[in-house]
Each structure stands twice: as structure tokens, then as C-alpha cells.
Design a protein around this motif. Structure first.
Motif, short mmCIF file in Angstrom:
data_model
loop_
_atom_site.label_atom_id
_atom_site.label_comp_id
_atom_site.label_asym_id
_atom_site.label_seq_id
_atom_site.Cartn_x
_atom_site.Cartn_y
_atom_site.Cartn_z
N ALA A 1 -0.05 -2.78 7.32
CA ALA A 1 0.53 -1.69 6.54
C ALA A 1 1.48 -2.19 5.45
CB ALA A 1 1.26 -0.72 7.45
N THR A 2 2.01 -3.38 5.67
CA THR A 2 2.97 -3.90 4.69
C THR A 2 2.29 -4.59 3.53
OG1 THR A 2 3.12 -5.93 5.97
CG2 THR A 2 4.81 -4.25 6.38
N SER A 3 0.98 -4.86 3.67
CA SER A 3 0.31 -5.59 2.59
C SER A 3 0.09 -4.70 1.37
CB SER A 3 -1.01 -6.17 3.08
OG SER A 3 -1.94 -5.13 3.26
N SER A 4 -0.61 -5.25 0.43
CA SER A 4 -0.74 -4.62 -0.88
C SER A 4 -1.29 -3.20 -0.87
CB SER A 4 -1.64 -5.49 -1.74
OG SER A 4 -2.89 -5.60 -1.11
N TYR A 5 -0.94 -2.48 -1.93
CA TYR A 5 -1.44 -1.12 -2.12
C TYR A 5 -2.92 -1.16 -2.46
CZ TYR A 5 3.13 1.21 -2.19
OH TYR A 5 4.34 1.75 -1.84
N LYS A 6 -3.61 -0.04 -2.29
CA LYS A 6 -5.03 0.03 -2.61
C LYS A 6 -5.24 1.10 -3.69
CE LYS A 6 -5.87 3.47 0.98
NZ LYS A 6 -6.61 3.83 2.18
N PRO A 7 -6.32 0.95 -4.47
CA PRO A 7 -6.56 1.93 -5.54
C PRO A 7 -6.98 3.29 -4.97
CG PRO A 7 -8.26 0.22 -5.57
CD PRO A 7 -7.30 -0.13 -4.47
N ALA A 8 -6.58 4.36 -5.67
CA ALA A 8 -6.97 5.72 -5.28
C ALA A 8 -7.11 6.54 -6.55
CB ALA A 8 -5.90 6.33 -4.38
N VAL A 9 -7.88 7.63 -6.46
CA VAL A 9 -8.04 8.55 -7.58
C VAL A 9 -7.45 9.89 -7.16
CG1 VAL A 9 -9.66 9.70 -9.15
CG2 VAL A 9 -10.12 7.36 -8.37
N LEU A 10 -6.63 10.47 -8.04
CA LEU A 10 -5.98 11.74 -7.74
C LEU A 10 -6.82 12.91 -8.25
CD1 LEU A 10 -2.43 10.57 -8.81
CD2 LEU A 10 -3.36 10.67 -6.50
N SER A 11 -6.48 14.11 -7.79
CA SER A 11 -7.23 15.30 -8.17
C SER A 11 -7.20 15.58 -9.67
CB SER A 11 -6.72 16.52 -7.39
OG SER A 11 -5.32 16.63 -7.54
N ASN A 12 -6.27 14.96 -10.40
CA ASN A 12 -6.22 15.14 -11.86
C ASN A 12 -7.00 14.04 -12.60
OD1 ASN A 12 -4.51 13.00 -11.47
ND2 ASN A 12 -2.82 13.83 -12.64
N GLY A 13 -7.71 13.18 -11.82
CA GLY A 13 -8.53 12.14 -12.43
C GLY A 13 -7.79 10.84 -12.70
N VAL A 14 -6.50 10.81 -12.43
CA VAL A 14 -5.70 9.61 -12.69
C VAL A 14 -5.85 8.62 -11.54
CG1 VAL A 14 -3.33 8.74 -12.97
CG2 VAL A 14 -4.06 10.80 -14.17
#
Length: 189
Positions: free
Chosen positions: A147-160
Motif C-alpha cells: 500500500a505504501t508503494s507508488s500510485y497507479k494511474p486512474a481515469v475520473l468521471s470527467n475524463g481526466v
């Protein structure tokens, strides 16, 4: 528009100069060894964002523009315009989308926004610092990833696209900063 003496200019005021509108960044009064004081003003062109240094004599007059900061409610977007509603009078106002630049996707229905008006014309718009959005795409957590390791990519409902902690999954609502879309916290349900 109102005329005022150059030595009355203060940071934050808006003036008209050579047909352009400028926000005063700062002013200094310089008193040379001989002669009259000079007002040195740093100002920014509201339309282009370009900075300009200008000097006036104390007796010179400048055109001061009336500014007003007002809250509006975002109604909807149409073409390249944003339609806002005055929460007191329910009157609608249209502003160009490019007033928000890269922050445009963070404009959410019924959001309260701040608009700076100069002589009744909208010139700038501010959003709340944070907005809650849903995660519509996120990479699954890789086995063995802590859980402490790097963040992962995600897409938000606004497309960002943004980076989220590994424990965030599709369908969750998260709070992001409107300034840059960065993850702030998991939304409180």
C-alpha cells in the motif's frame, strides 16, 4: 470608469491604459534628487497575461475600472460557453470556456464558482479548491504491491487522468484538487 491620480493606484486595482485592461501588481513611489516623484507600476494585462512596467508622474490621472467578485452557480456548458446562474436573481450569465483553461473539466453541475467582473464583464473565474469525482478506470493492484508503494494511474468521471493510491478501485468517489487534478483523499460517504 473613474479617473484617479496615479499615486492612488494600489495592488489589486484594475485600470485601463492604452485601450487595454491591467491589474496592478505593485507600485512604488520614487523620489529623484530633483524634480517630482515618479510612480513606478508593475501591472499585468488581463487578456494576454503579459507583464508591463509603467511610470507616471504623481499628477497624472488613470482610468480606474470597477471590479466586483461575485458567486455564481454553474448550470451547464453549451458550445464554447459556460452558462452560470446568479443564485440571488436567478439571471443567467454566459462566459467563454477558455476563461478556465485546463481547469475546465473540474467544473461540476451546481458547483459554486467565483467570477471577477470588470465593469460588469466576466474576466476571471475560480473554482472551489477540491471536487469529488468517481473513478471510472483504474489499474488493478499488482500482487505483492504494498500500500505504501507508488500510485497507479486512474481515469475520473470527467475524463481526466490522475494518479491514485493502490487501494482505490473503480466506482469509488475521490476528492481531487481542481488546480491540477491530483488525488487528495477518498471521499467520505
Amino acid at each position: 470608469m473613474a479617473k484617479m491620480q496615479a499615486n492612488q493606484m494600489r495592488a489589486g486595482m484594475v485600470i485601463e491604459f492604452e485601450g487595454q485592461r491591467y491589474t496592478i501588481i505593485r507600485q512604488n513611489i520614487m523620489i529623484p534628487g530633483k524634480g517630482n516623484a515618479i510612480i513606478q507600476v508593475d501591472m499585468r494585462n488581463i487578456k494576454t497575461g503579459a507583464k508591463k512596467d509603467q511610470r507616471w508622474r504623481t499628477a497624472d490621472t488613470v482610468e480606474r475600472l470597477q471590479t466586483e467578485d461575485k458567486e455564481f452557480t454553474f448550470s451547464y456548458a453549451e458550445g464554447d460557453m459556460i452558462v452560470l446562474m446568479d443564485p440571488e436573481t436567478f439571471e443567467q450569465t454566459q462566459v467563454p470556456k477558455d476563461i478556465l483553461g485546463e481547469r475546465l473539466p473540474f467544473l461540476v453541475e451546481n458547483m459554486t464558482v467565483g467570477v471577477r467582473l470588470i465593469e460588469g464583464e466576466p474576466v476571471a473565474m475560480t473554482l472551489p479548491e477540491q471536487v469529488t469525482l468517481e473513478v471510472v478506470e483504474a489499474d488493478p493492484v499488482v500482487k505483492g504491491q504494498t500500500a505504501t508503494s507508488s500510485y497507479k494511474p486512474a481515469v475520473l468521471s470527467n475524463g481526466v487522468k490522475t494518479m491514485v493510491p493502490p487501494f482505490i478501485t473503480v466506482g469509488e468517489k475521490i476528492v481531487v484538487k481542481t488546480e491540477d487534478g491530483s488525488y487528495y483523499e477518498r471521499a467520505k460517504s
